[in-house]
Design an enzyme around this catalytic site. Structure first.
Site, PDB file in Angstrom:
ATOM      1  CG  ASP A 135      -2.915   3.574  -2.389  1.00  0.00           C
ATOM      2  OD1 ASP A 135      -4.349   2.930  -2.458  1.00  0.00           O
ATOM      3  OD2 ASP A 135      -2.579   3.968  -1.459  1.00  0.00           O
ATOM      4  CD  GLU A 136      -5.552  -0.929  -0.341  1.00  0.00           C
ATOM      5  OE1 GLU A 136      -5.618  -1.836   0.438  1.00  0.00           O
ATOM      6  OE2 GLU A 136      -5.882   0.312  -0.247  1.00  0.00           O
TER       7      GLU A 136
ATOM      8  CG  ASP B  94      -1.981   0.928   1.075  1.00  0.00           C
ATOM      9  OD1 ASP B  94      -3.131   0.858   1.041  1.00  0.00           O
ATOM     10  OD2 ASP B  94      -1.532   2.345   1.344  1.00  0.00           O
TER      11      ASP B  94
HETATM   12  N1  DCP Z   1      -8.500   8.612  -1.215  1.00  0.00           N
HETATM   13  C1  DCP Z   1      -9.774   9.180  -1.594  1.00  0.00           C
HETATM   14  N2  DCP Z   1     -10.918   9.492  -0.575  1.00  0.00           N
HETATM   15  C2  DCP Z   1     -10.789   8.679   0.667  1.00  0.00           C
HETATM   16  C3  DCP Z   1      -9.863   8.086   0.745  1.00  0.00           C
HETATM   17  C4  DCP Z   1      -8.546   7.618  -0.329  1.00  0.00           C
HETATM   18  O1  DCP Z   1      -9.766   9.965  -2.482  1.00  0.00           O
HETATM   19  N3  DCP Z   1     -11.980   8.722   1.350  1.00  0.00           N
HETATM   20  C5  DCP Z   1      -7.572   8.413  -2.205  1.00  0.00           C
HETATM   21  C6  DCP Z   1      -6.432   9.506  -1.734  1.00  0.00           C
HETATM   22  C7  DCP Z   1      -5.387   8.359  -1.462  1.00  0.00           C
HETATM   23  C8  DCP Z   1      -5.496   7.074  -2.007  1.00  0.00           C
HETATM   24  O2  DCP Z   1      -6.904   7.070  -2.377  1.00  0.00           O
HETATM   25  O3  DCP Z   1      -3.906   9.182  -1.271  1.00  0.00           O
HETATM   26  C9  DCP Z   1      -5.040   5.977  -0.973  1.00  0.00           C
HETATM   27  O4  DCP Z   1      -5.865   5.839  -0.107  1.00  0.00           O
HETATM   28  P1  DCP Z   1      -5.366   5.252   1.269  1.00  0.00           P
HETATM   29  O5  DCP Z   1      -6.460   5.253   2.374  1.00  0.00           O
HETATM   30  O6  DCP Z   1      -4.422   4.203   0.974  1.00  0.00           O
HETATM   31  O7  DCP Z   1      -4.524   6.662   1.936  1.00  0.00           O
HETATM   32  P2  DCP Z   1      -3.139   7.201   1.752  1.00  0.00           P
HETATM   33  O8  DCP Z   1      -2.273   6.427   0.561  1.00  0.00           O
HETATM   34  O9  DCP Z   1      -3.261   8.561   1.289  1.00  0.00           O
HETATM   35  O10 DCP Z   1      -2.489   7.146   2.839  1.00  0.00           O
HETATM   36  P3  DCP Z   1      -1.936   5.787   3.804  1.00  0.00           P
HETATM   37  O11 DCP Z   1      -2.083   4.486   2.954  1.00  0.00           O
HETATM   38  O12 DCP Z   1      -0.503   6.049   4.005  1.00  0.00           O
HETATM   39  O13 DCP Z   1      -2.544   5.787   5.090  1.00  0.00           O
HETATM   40 CA    CA Z   2      -2.140   4.190   0.832  1.00  0.00          CA
HETATM   41 CA    CA Z   3      -5.058   2.287  -0.044  1.00  0.00          CA
END
Ligand code: DCP
Ligand code: CA
Ligand code: CA
Length: 382
Positions: free
Chosen positions: A103-104, A9
């Protein structure tokens, strides 16, 4: 054979991409999302998380918590491009990949002992490739199943790597809150808390029959997970359009023997990847790049799908005979497309059980010792 799953992720995905592409944003609280009206936060950098900013929070609240933040609308086309690069890197480590989001993804990396004596090394290699090629960090979890792998990838975020080995499940889960279990939301967690069940360890030891009366059959799934048991397979959910492999040679190939040896090696690798991923295909495409860099492809479509090394090799050999050139060859590639799932097409009818057994044995060896372990020279001569 011990099953090994990796969950990868990306850290603060959208925000990290922005910080990478605009060095002025490095080290700053970057908040991405809908900036107008009732917009919400899509994500934010870890610097912004220190102020309490979180995904899905109303943007006005994020502005209140972190007035010095850098607020950006985000560039989704760019994130999709980075996501494709991310998936391409993953696909080099296993043909069995299940993307969960941009992203995962999960990867099934069972049986790669020759290349990587420890599955931790695969996760390290993946994270290294992401870091050097994308200039981004990802967290990874390595475990015997999906539930534990996803949990592990989250334990040391950002830039974290955690492996849960068989036997370590229960101890690791014992003190984690029940919210960490798939299927337990806030309301259920509240109801369980009233019964004195706050941790996964407590749930694992609870009287499931009495919980069943209150929550239904789902409690048996909770119990499995609470004990670290999860048999769900990694499912490559969007079927690939094609599966192939190409090789660029250190020295251009000139003799037909060299050519056929390498073609056979490619056919075997492609066959193995198809079988491993559970696919068979009807169209076989040969790609040849000559010393002059001139590149051509030739395809043939078969009446039936195949994942057999010999069939792929035979067609590739026919295709290469149609290509006349005095030049050396610097690259060969074989791709199989028009894929369908081989389980559905029953590629091994009952009468073919000998061949089925042979492939099963060969594939077990390849899984244990690597793609190059089994060579069948006899195919070269016919
Ligand atoms: N995303 C979004 N709306 C949300 C959650 C996520 O648009 N409610 C998008 C933005 C994030 C991406 O999806 O960058 C990946 O979500 P993640 O939950 O994996 O969060 P991040 O990658 O940003 O942070 P981390 O995984 O480090 O906690
Ligand atoms: Ca993420
Ligand atoms: Ca994610």
């Amino acid at each position: 054979m011990q099953r090994w799953i990796i969950h990868v992720d990306m850290d603060a995905f959208f925000a990290a991409v922005e910080q990478r592409d605009n060095p002025e944003l490095k080290g700053k609280p970057v908040i991405i999302g809908g900036l107008e009206g009732r917009g919400v936060v899509a994500t934010c950098s870890y610097e912004a998380r220190r102020f309490g900013v979180r995904s899905a929070m109303p943007m006005y609240e994020a502005r209140r918590l972190c007035p010095q933040g850098v607020f950006l609308p985000g560039n989704y086309e760019k994130y999709k491009r980075v996501s494709a690069q991310f998936r391409r890197i993953l696909s080099e480590f296993s043909p069995v990949i299940e993307p969960l989001a941009l992203d995962e993804a999960f990867l099934d990396v069972t049986g790669m002992e020759l290349l990587y004596p420890d599955p931790l090394l695969i996760a390290q290699a993946i994270r290294h490739r992401i870091k050097t090629e994308l200039q981004l960090t990802a967290s990874a979890g390595v475990a015997p199943n999906k539930f534990l792998a996803k949990l592990a990838s989250d334990l040391h975020k950002p830039d974290g790597l955690v492996i849960i080995r068989p036997g370590e499940e229960r101890q690791l889960l014992a003190n984690l809150p029940i919210r960490r279990l798939w299927g337990i939301g806030e309301a259920t967690a509240g109801a369980l808390a009233k019964l004195g069940i706050m941790t996964i360890g407590q749930l694992a030891q609870a009287d499931m029959h009495s919980l069943e009366q209150k929550f239904g059959k789902v409690v048996w799934e909770w119990q499995q997970l609470a004990n670290g048991v999860d048999d769900r397979p990694v499912i490559a959910d969007c079927q690939p359009k094609s599966l192939g492999k190409e090789t660029t040679f250190a020295v251009d190939l000139t003799t037909s023997e060299e050519l056929l040896t390498n073609l056979l090696a490619l056919a075997e690798k492609v066959g193995w990847r198809l079988r491993r991923a559970g696919y068979a295909g009807r169209t076989i495409t040969l790609k040849v790049r000559f010393s002059s860099f001139k590149t051509i492809t030739r395809s043939r479509t078969l009446p039936e799908s195949t994942c057999h090394d010999e069939v792929i090799y035979k067609v590739a050999k026919e295709l290469i005979k149609e290509i006349k050139s005095g030049e050396g060859i610097r690259l060969l590639g074989i791709t199989v497309s028009h894929l369908d799932s081989w389980q559905q097409t029953s590629l091994f009818p009952e009468t073919d059980s000998k061949r089925q057994a042979m492939y099963a044995a060969v594939d077990r060896l390849r899984a244990r010792f690597g793609e190059g372990i089994v060579k069948r020279g006899r195919l070269l001569k016919d």
